[in-house]
Motif scaffolding. Structure first.
Motif, PDB file in Angstrom:
ATOM      1  N   GLU A   7      -7.602  -1.685  -0.803  1.00  0.00           N
ATOM      2  CA  GLU A   7      -6.261  -1.104  -0.806  1.00  0.00           C
ATOM      3  C   GLU A   7      -5.768  -0.938  -2.238  1.00  0.00           C
ATOM      4  O   GLU A   7      -5.777  -1.868  -3.033  1.00  0.00           O
ATOM      5  CB  GLU A   7      -5.302  -2.003  -0.023  1.00  0.00           C
ATOM      6  CG  GLU A   7      -3.910  -1.419   0.135  1.00  0.00           C
ATOM      7  CD  GLU A   7      -3.011  -2.264   1.018  1.00  0.00           C
ATOM      8  OE1 GLU A   7      -1.814  -1.939   1.112  1.00  0.00           O
ATOM      9  OE2 GLU A   7      -3.520  -3.248   1.613  1.00  0.00           O
ATOM     10  N   GLY A   8      -5.378   0.276  -2.586  1.00  0.00           N
ATOM     11  CA  GLY A   8      -4.900   0.568  -3.922  1.00  0.00           C
ATOM     12  C   GLY A   8      -5.990   0.728  -4.963  1.00  0.00           C
ATOM     13  O   GLY A   8      -5.687   0.938  -6.148  1.00  0.00           O
ATOM     14  N   ARG A 132       0.520  12.278   2.109  1.00  0.00           N
ATOM     15  CA  ARG A 132       0.686  10.882   1.679  1.00  0.00           C
ATOM     16  C   ARG A 132      -0.461  10.021   2.222  1.00  0.00           C
ATOM     17  O   ARG A 132      -0.246   9.047   2.961  1.00  0.00           O
ATOM     18  CB  ARG A 132       2.018  10.323   2.159  1.00  0.00           C
ATOM     19  CG  ARG A 132       3.231  10.875   1.419  1.00  0.00           C
ATOM     20  CD  ARG A 132       3.597   9.970   0.280  1.00  0.00           C
ATOM     21  NE  ARG A 132       4.763  10.460  -0.464  1.00  0.00           N
ATOM     22  CZ  ARG A 132       5.274   9.806  -1.501  1.00  0.00           C
ATOM     23  NH1 ARG A 132       4.727   8.675  -1.896  1.00  0.00           N
ATOM     24  NH2 ARG A 132       6.284  10.284  -2.163  1.00  0.00           N
ATOM     25  N   LYS A 134      -3.554   7.396   2.965  1.00  0.00           N
ATOM     26  CA  LYS A 134      -3.924   6.029   2.618  1.00  0.00           C
ATOM     27  C   LYS A 134      -5.138   6.048   1.690  1.00  0.00           C
ATOM     28  O   LYS A 134      -5.251   5.222   0.783  1.00  0.00           O
ATOM     29  CB  LYS A 134      -4.251   5.228   3.879  1.00  0.00           C
ATOM     30  CG  LYS A 134      -3.067   5.008   4.804  1.00  0.00           C
ATOM     31  CD  LYS A 134      -3.493   4.275   6.073  1.00  0.00           C
ATOM     32  CE  LYS A 134      -2.322   4.097   7.021  1.00  0.00           C
ATOM     33  NZ  LYS A 134      -2.750   3.479   8.308  1.00  0.00           N
ATOM     34  N   ARG A 162      -0.186   9.331  -8.795  1.00  0.00           N
ATOM     35  CA  ARG A 162      -0.623   8.054  -8.218  1.00  0.00           C
ATOM     36  C   ARG A 162       0.303   7.555  -7.105  1.00  0.00           C
ATOM     37  O   ARG A 162      -0.137   6.838  -6.204  1.00  0.00           O
ATOM     38  CB  ARG A 162      -0.732   7.014  -9.335  1.00  0.00           C
ATOM     39  CG  ARG A 162      -1.522   5.786  -8.978  1.00  0.00           C
ATOM     40  CD  ARG A 162      -2.980   6.112  -8.699  1.00  0.00           C
ATOM     41  NE  ARG A 162      -3.723   4.984  -8.195  1.00  0.00           N
ATOM     42  CZ  ARG A 162      -3.759   4.601  -6.918  1.00  0.00           C
ATOM     43  NH1 ARG A 162      -3.053   5.261  -6.024  1.00  0.00           N
ATOM     44  NH2 ARG A 162      -4.483   3.579  -6.539  1.00  0.00           N
ATOM     45  N   GLU A 163       1.548   7.946  -7.130  1.00  0.00           N
ATOM     46  CA  GLU A 163       2.499   7.481  -6.113  1.00  0.00           C
ATOM     47  C   GLU A 163       2.227   8.076  -4.735  1.00  0.00           C
ATOM     48  O   GLU A 163       2.731   7.576  -3.730  1.00  0.00           O
ATOM     49  CB  GLU A 163       3.919   7.854  -6.527  1.00  0.00           C
ATOM     50  CG  GLU A 163       4.186   9.348  -6.530  1.00  0.00           C
ATOM     51  CD  GLU A 163       5.587   9.716  -6.969  1.00  0.00           C
ATOM     52  OE1 GLU A 163       6.472   9.768  -6.097  1.00  0.00           O
ATOM     53  OE2 GLU A 163       5.784   9.953  -8.175  1.00  0.00           O
ATOM     54  N   GLY A 166      -2.774   5.958  -1.514  1.00  0.00           N
ATOM     55  CA  GLY A 166      -3.039   4.532  -1.608  1.00  0.00           C
ATOM     56  C   GLY A 166      -4.279   4.227  -2.423  1.00  0.00           C
ATOM     57  O   GLY A 166      -4.221   3.616  -3.489  1.00  0.00           O
ATOM     58  N   SER A 167      -5.439   4.660  -1.917  1.00  0.00           N
ATOM     59  CA  SER A 167      -6.727   4.422  -2.577  1.00  0.00           C
ATOM     60  C   SER A 167      -7.394   5.756  -2.873  1.00  0.00           C
ATOM     61  O   SER A 167      -7.060   6.778  -2.270  1.00  0.00           O
ATOM     62  CB  SER A 167      -7.629   3.567  -1.682  1.00  0.00           C
ATOM     63  OG  SER A 167      -7.010   2.346  -1.351  1.00  0.00           O
TER      64      SER A 167
END
Length: 215
Positions: A7-8, A132, A134, A162-163, A166-167
């Motif tokens: 995640e991220g 948006r 994930k 980047r906002e 997620g990944s």
């Protein structure tokens, strides 16, 4: 060895032509069948799910070659990226992405097929970000782009966009870009992972050896 994206996290997949990089992304996104193995997003099994179902789970695939609707305007292409969403946030993201990709705004009412290669790539990524996701999957985003546009893409992926995701799972031939925008690298050859490591621990000479299979 399994390929994992946390995640991220931003992860790149490198390898020579024909190694299976594009096939990997097409399998994850449901474009081709999976004969063996598992594809999981958290605890959700996605192997052999339809592309629409995969997208609804938050996995967005920006395919090689941009795959825009060339006869539709940039505005129409961009808004299609948010087709699974509703409410004022969609229009807010539309305006915000025009700030992230200022090269698109003057072309909003121009057919996507009339754009330059760099403009088309920015539009394809912006369209993907409208959902948006994930996980954002990019397949060879630098193909055919000038060094100046590649540098612009690097800035977008590491900061301004980047906002919106997620990944990141990046398939790329440009070693410099991959090492600049991701924190971990997998190298595949003949459909198999032959190397994995954190970017800060990688020596370029060893990575090239793994990449091509020669010292």
């Amino acid at each position: 060895m399994h390929l994992k994206v946390g995640e991220g996290e931003a992860v790149s997949v490198l390898g020579p032509n024909g190694a299976g990089k594009t096939t990997l992304l097409r399998a994850i996104s449901g474009m081709i069948p999976v004969k063996t193995g598992s594809i999981r997003l958290n605890s959700q099994e996605l192997a052999n799910a339809s592309p629409n179902a995969v997208a609804r789970h938050g996995v967005m695939h920006v395919a090689e070659g941009r795959r825009l609707f060339g006869n539709m305007t940039c505005r129409e292409n961009l808004m299609l990226g948010g087709y699974m969403r509703s409410g004022p946030a969609v229009n807010q993201d539309f305006r915000r992405l025009l700030d992230v990709f200022p090269e698109i705004e003057p072309k909003l009412d121009v057919r996507a097929g009339a754009l330059s290669g760099g403009q088309q790539q920015m539009l394809a990524i912006a369209r993907g970000l409208m959902s948006r996701p994930k996980i954002l999957m990019l397949d060879e985003p630098t193909i055919g782009l000038s060094p100046l546009v590649v540098q612009r893409l690097k800035t977008v992926l590491t900061s301004s966009a980047r906002e919106f995701f997620g990944s990141l799972l990046l398939v790329e031939q440009d070693l410099s870009l991959a090492l600049a925008v991701t924190s971990r690298v997998y190298v595949i050859r003949n459909g198999r992972i032959v190397h994995e490591g954190a970017v800060q621990n990688i020596q370029r000479e060893n990575l090239v050896e793994q990449y091509f299979g020669v010292a």
